[in-house]
Write a protein that holds these residues in place. Structure first.
Motif, PDB file in Angstrom:
ATOM      1  N   ILE A   1      21.991  11.797 -22.301  1.00  0.00           N
ATOM      2  CA  ILE A   1      22.213  13.170 -22.773  1.00  0.00           C
ATOM      3  C   ILE A   1      23.664  13.348 -23.179  1.00  0.00           C
ATOM      4  O   ILE A   1      23.987  13.949 -24.203  1.00  0.00           O
ATOM      5  CB  ILE A   1      21.814  14.187 -21.694  1.00  0.00           C
ATOM      6  CG1 ILE A   1      20.307  14.114 -21.443  1.00  0.00           C
ATOM      7  CG2 ILE A   1      22.205  15.604 -22.107  1.00  0.00           C
ATOM      8  CD1 ILE A   1      19.836  15.027 -20.332  1.00  0.00           C
TER       9      ILE A   1
ATOM     10  N   PHE B   1      26.453  14.200 -27.397  1.00  0.00           N
ATOM     11  CA  PHE B   1      27.585  14.995 -27.823  1.00  0.00           C
ATOM     12  C   PHE B   1      28.458  14.233 -28.817  1.00  0.00           C
ATOM     13  O   PHE B   1      29.257  14.803 -29.528  1.00  0.00           O
ATOM     14  CB  PHE B   1      28.451  15.405 -26.625  1.00  0.00           C
ATOM     15  CG  PHE B   1      27.810  16.448 -25.769  1.00  0.00           C
ATOM     16  CD1 PHE B   1      27.512  17.696 -26.307  1.00  0.00           C
ATOM     17  CD2 PHE B   1      27.484  16.195 -24.457  1.00  0.00           C
ATOM     18  CE1 PHE B   1      26.928  18.672 -25.535  1.00  0.00           C
ATOM     19  CE2 PHE B   1      26.899  17.173 -23.670  1.00  0.00           C
ATOM     20  CZ  PHE B   1      26.618  18.408 -24.228  1.00  0.00           C
TER      21      PHE B   1
ATOM     22  N   PHE C   1      23.214  21.870 -25.775  1.00  0.00           N
ATOM     23  CA  PHE C   1      23.275  20.579 -26.457  1.00  0.00           C
ATOM     24  C   PHE C   1      23.241  20.706 -27.972  1.00  0.00           C
ATOM     25  O   PHE C   1      23.183  19.699 -28.673  1.00  0.00           O
ATOM     26  CB  PHE C   1      22.100  19.703 -25.997  1.00  0.00           C
ATOM     27  CG  PHE C   1      22.027  19.540 -24.506  1.00  0.00           C
ATOM     28  CD1 PHE C   1      22.887  18.685 -23.841  1.00  0.00           C
ATOM     29  CD2 PHE C   1      21.105  20.265 -23.767  1.00  0.00           C
ATOM     30  CE1 PHE C   1      22.829  18.543 -22.462  1.00  0.00           C
ATOM     31  CE2 PHE C   1      21.033  20.129 -22.382  1.00  0.00           C
ATOM     32  CZ  PHE C   1      21.895  19.272 -21.734  1.00  0.00           C
TER      33      PHE C   1
ATOM     34  N   ARG D   1      29.565  24.790 -22.895  1.00  0.00           N
ATOM     35  CA  ARG D   1      28.210  24.228 -22.920  1.00  0.00           C
ATOM     36  C   ARG D   1      27.575  24.323 -21.528  1.00  0.00           C
ATOM     37  O   ARG D   1      26.383  24.599 -21.413  1.00  0.00           O
ATOM     38  CB  ARG D   1      28.254  22.780 -23.415  1.00  0.00           C
ATOM     39  CG  ARG D   1      28.626  22.679 -24.902  1.00  0.00           C
ATOM     40  CD  ARG D   1      28.525  21.257 -25.407  1.00  0.00           C
ATOM     41  NE  ARG D   1      28.874  21.137 -26.809  1.00  0.00           N
ATOM     42  CZ  ARG D   1      28.060  21.343 -27.832  1.00  0.00           C
ATOM     43  NH1 ARG D   1      26.807  21.706 -27.596  1.00  0.00           N
ATOM     44  NH2 ARG D   1      28.459  21.204 -29.077  1.00  0.00           N
TER      45      ARG D   1
ATOM     46  N   VAL E   1      18.466  18.220 -27.952  1.00  0.00           N
ATOM     47  CA  VAL E   1      18.642  16.766 -28.023  1.00  0.00           C
ATOM     48  C   VAL E   1      17.490  16.107 -28.790  1.00  0.00           C
ATOM     49  O   VAL E   1      17.698  15.482 -29.828  1.00  0.00           O
ATOM     50  CB  VAL E   1      18.766  16.156 -26.606  1.00  0.00           C
ATOM     51  CG1 VAL E   1      18.884  14.639 -26.696  1.00  0.00           C
ATOM     52  CG2 VAL E   1      19.971  16.734 -25.878  1.00  0.00           C
TER      53      VAL E   1
END
Length: 383
Positions: free
Chosen positions: A3, A7, A246, A260, A334
């Motif tokens: 995850i 970014f 995300f 975030r 994502v």
């Protein structure tokens, strides 16, 4: 780690506007330039913008090496975006480019700033949205249904970020009842009909909650102007957070790692309220059903037990704030925005099919987890 890596790996927009064809000083100094006056400016240079701006790469990479977003405009590193923008980006070059792209598109379409929603017009003037967002807005305006929905700020921000937002909303709500019921049967099997009252409560909660589970974590194009942070300004901090922790920041905008994380906390609080409220409705309906069944069938009156309203409602609120919140933010920000859309943005049918499959599986998984969680904490018992 998977995850977190999202970014740092994001698509970049592919726009090509020749700087030699733009009168930058004039455009930058004309915040309320109308389409008619702007047409005179660009006609002298014969600016051409006939190439269709790709819809999918609305968002651009604006991430620094420290794990938070940055517009790479020469400011300080880390997560403070050069100390200029309170985490919402202040890249001067990006914003000038965004403003000029948007004004060119509006001029070509014959649309004036005064005809746009106020928040959208303000975002254009400040250069906070790229030309690809304007292209999407003009396309959505062609549909009467979309034009009506675009009057509402929440739908406007989500539709500008994702043209499949309504399709995903229909997917989630449409399959929600079926998958919830199937998951309940999978966990209860031969006790399914014996526990029918509890099943009805779970399905009722799902109907109310499914809409918010799609709406709240959906990526958005933020049209709200950022607020300067002051000491103790918690509400201002959450105002500047993205809707999805995300999501990819659009060109001219960035989010810090703290913002975030704030998005997860803010959506968790909202989903706790939604889950608790929906559970109150669901358990109330269940208890009414149990009492009605007991009144009709006197022999089963002693076998039927009402569902505890308060404990069930709070437990469901916690479940949505934690499990549902994280699952749907990862799904929307994502899996869909960062993985599926870059690969399939030119194949909308395939993209819709993949989103349908992923969301159906996520809904079914959520139902299974809820039954296990409810039994683990003791608010539901197997017969």
């Amino acid at each position: 780690m998977a995850i977190a890596s999202c970014f740092f790996c994001v698509p970049t927009p592919n726009t090509s506007i020749s700087e030699s064809n733009l009168k930058w000083p004039l455009l930058a100094s004309s915040p309320r330039l109308s389409s008619s006056s702007f047409a005179g400016v660009i006609s002298a240079k014969s600016v051409s913008f006939h190439r269709r701006v790709p819809i999918s790469p609305v968002f651009s990479a604006s991430i620094d090496n420290g794990g938070s977003d940055n517009n790479n405009n020469g400011g300080g590193g880390g997560g403070d975006d050069g100390g200029k923008n309170d985490g919402n980006g202040d890249g001067g070059e990006d914003r000038d480019r965004n403003r000029n792209e948007a004004m060119i598109l509006l001029a070509e379409s014959g649309t004036g700033l005064d005809t746009l929603p106020k928040d959208l017009a303000a975002a254009i003037e400040s250069g906070r949205i790229p030309g690809s967002v304007i292209t999407r807005f003009l396309e959505l305006q062609r549909s009467a249904v979309m034009r009506w929905l675009m009057q509402f700020a929440g739908f406007r921000e989500r539709l500008l970020a994702d043209d499949l937002f309504l399709a995903k909303l229909a997917m989630e709500c449409g399959v929600g009842v079926f998958t919830k019921t199937a998951a309940e049967y999978e966990r209860r099997r031969e006790n399914f009909f014996n526990e029918l009252e509890v099943v009805c409560a779970d399905v009722a909660m799902a109907i109310i909650a499914d809409f918010m589970l799609v709406y709240l974590p959906a990526p958005t194009v933020s049209l709200r102007p950022p607020l300067a942070l002051t000491a103790g300004g918690i509400s201002k901090f959450f105002h500047n957070c993205p809707e999805n922790a995300f999501q990819i920041a659009i060109s001219g905008t960035s989010y810090t790692l703290l913002q975030r994380l704030g998005a997860i906390a803010r959506n968790g609080a909202k989903l706790f309220a939604v889950g608790t409220t929906s559970s109150l409705v669901g358990t109330a309906v269940t208890n009414a059903f149990i009492k009605a069944k007991g009144a009709v069938d006197q022999s089963s009156e002693g076998e039927l037990e009402t569902v505890p309203i308060v404990s069930t409602s709070v437990a469901y609120g916690v479940y949505m704030a934690v499990s549902s919140n994280l699952r749907y933010q990862v799904l929307a920000g994502v899996i869909e925005q960062r993985l599926l859309e870059p690969m399939l943005h030119q194949h909308k049918l395939a993209l819709s099919a993949m989103c349908f499959a992923v969301r159906t599986g996520n809904t079914f998984l959520g139902s299974l987890l809820w039954v296990d969680y409810a039994r683990l904490i003791g608010i539901q018992k197997s017969h």
